[in-house]
Design an enzyme around this catalytic site. Structure first.
Site, mmCIF file in Angstrom:
data_model
loop_
_atom_site.group_PDB
_atom_site.id
_atom_site.type_symbol
_atom_site.label_atom_id
_atom_site.label_comp_id
_atom_site.label_asym_id
_atom_site.label_seq_id
_atom_site.Cartn_x
_atom_site.Cartn_y
_atom_site.Cartn_z
ATOM 1 N N ASP A 102 0.854 -1.184 0.000
ATOM 2 C CA ASP A 102 0.000 0.000 0.000
ATOM 3 C C ASP A 102 0.896 1.242 0.000
ATOM 4 O O ASP A 102 1.316 1.708 -1.045
ATOM 5 C CB ASP A 102 -0.936 -0.057 1.207
ATOM 6 C CG ASP A 102 -1.998 1.029 1.222
ATOM 7 O OD1 ASP A 102 -2.010 1.892 0.314
ATOM 8 O OD2 ASP A 102 -2.818 1.041 2.147
ATOM 9 N N ASP A 158 -6.475 -7.838 7.566
ATOM 10 C CA ASP A 158 -7.369 -7.703 8.709
ATOM 11 C C ASP A 158 -7.843 -6.274 8.928
ATOM 12 O O ASP A 158 -7.291 -5.328 8.378
ATOM 13 C CB ASP A 158 -6.652 -8.161 9.982
ATOM 14 C CG ASP A 158 -5.633 -7.137 10.478
ATOM 15 O OD1 ASP A 158 -5.796 -6.622 11.596
ATOM 16 O OD2 ASP A 158 -4.657 -6.847 9.744
ATOM 17 N N ARG A 164 -9.176 -12.005 8.821
ATOM 18 C CA ARG A 164 -8.045 -12.653 8.148
ATOM 19 C C ARG A 164 -8.438 -13.999 7.549
ATOM 20 O O ARG A 164 -7.848 -14.450 6.587
ATOM 21 C CB ARG A 164 -6.890 -12.886 9.120
ATOM 22 C CG ARG A 164 -6.193 -11.637 9.598
ATOM 23 C CD ARG A 164 -4.954 -12.015 10.415
ATOM 24 N NE ARG A 164 -4.413 -10.928 11.191
ATOM 25 C CZ ARG A 164 -3.570 -10.012 10.726
ATOM 26 N NH1 ARG A 164 -3.206 -10.043 9.459
ATOM 27 N NH2 ARG A 164 -3.111 -9.074 11.514
#
Length: 182
Positions: A102, A158, A164
């Site tokens: 990210d 998560d 998850r």
């Protein structure tokens, strides 16, 4: 859990195809080598276990626990090593296995650390790439799928340690995480 998902971005079938494709490519690229597959805990666990079974080479598996989220939905930018490697990596070929890239803060920090410790090479395989979220310039070496800048959970990813275990990757409904912080 499923009722908290707005929509599915990566299906179970797509995940299987991604692992097959990336595993074959890693097998070709690391032929004649004995790479160390380094999983970044905890999010890597499902992807790591699936992809290493598709790599047809002698490999070593190790883990580090690092974090830049510390709860919530946005990276704090502060990378913390919670559990370090338990083997020397000098002159070794390292393949970092990550669930998502990210901001790139964590991965760039860890790659720099491994190079500083004398790794022969450091490459990175990620299930998901979210380039719109970048705070640092970085392009993963092996990418399963590029996704838009949305908060995703499942298959290792998560929110506050939950979700998850979903068998797919989905966009979490905003009311799930805004409700908690009101």
């Amino acid at each position: 859990m499923h009722q908290d998902i707005e929509r599915i971005l990566v299906t179970e079938d797509e995940i299987v195809e991604i692992c097959d494709r990336l595993g074959k490519q890693l097998t070709i690229d690391y032929q004649g080598k004995k790479p160390v597959f380094l999983g970044l805990l905890k999010g890597c666990v499902p992807f790591m276990s699936d992809i290493v079974r598709k790599v047809e080479l002698p490999i070593e598996i190790v883990f580090m626990s690092v974090s830049s989220y510390h709860g919530g939905i946005a990276s704090s930018g502060d990378v913390k090593i919670k559990m370090d490697l338990d083997i020397p990596i000098s002159d070794r070929d390292i393949v970092i296995v990550e669930d998502i890239v990210d901001t790139a803060n964590t991965i760039v920090t860890i790659m720099d650390l491994l190079k500083h410790r004398g790794a022969k090479s450091v490459k990175m395989v990620t299930l998901l790439d979210k380039p719109e979220g970048r705070l640092r310039p970085y392009q993963p070496d092996y990418v399963g799928k590029v996704i838009p800048k949305e908060f995703v959970v499942g298959y290792g990813l998560d929110y506050d340690e939950f979700y998850r275990n979903l068998p797919y990757v989905g966009v979490l409904k905003p009311e799930v995480y805004t409700k908690k912080h009101e």
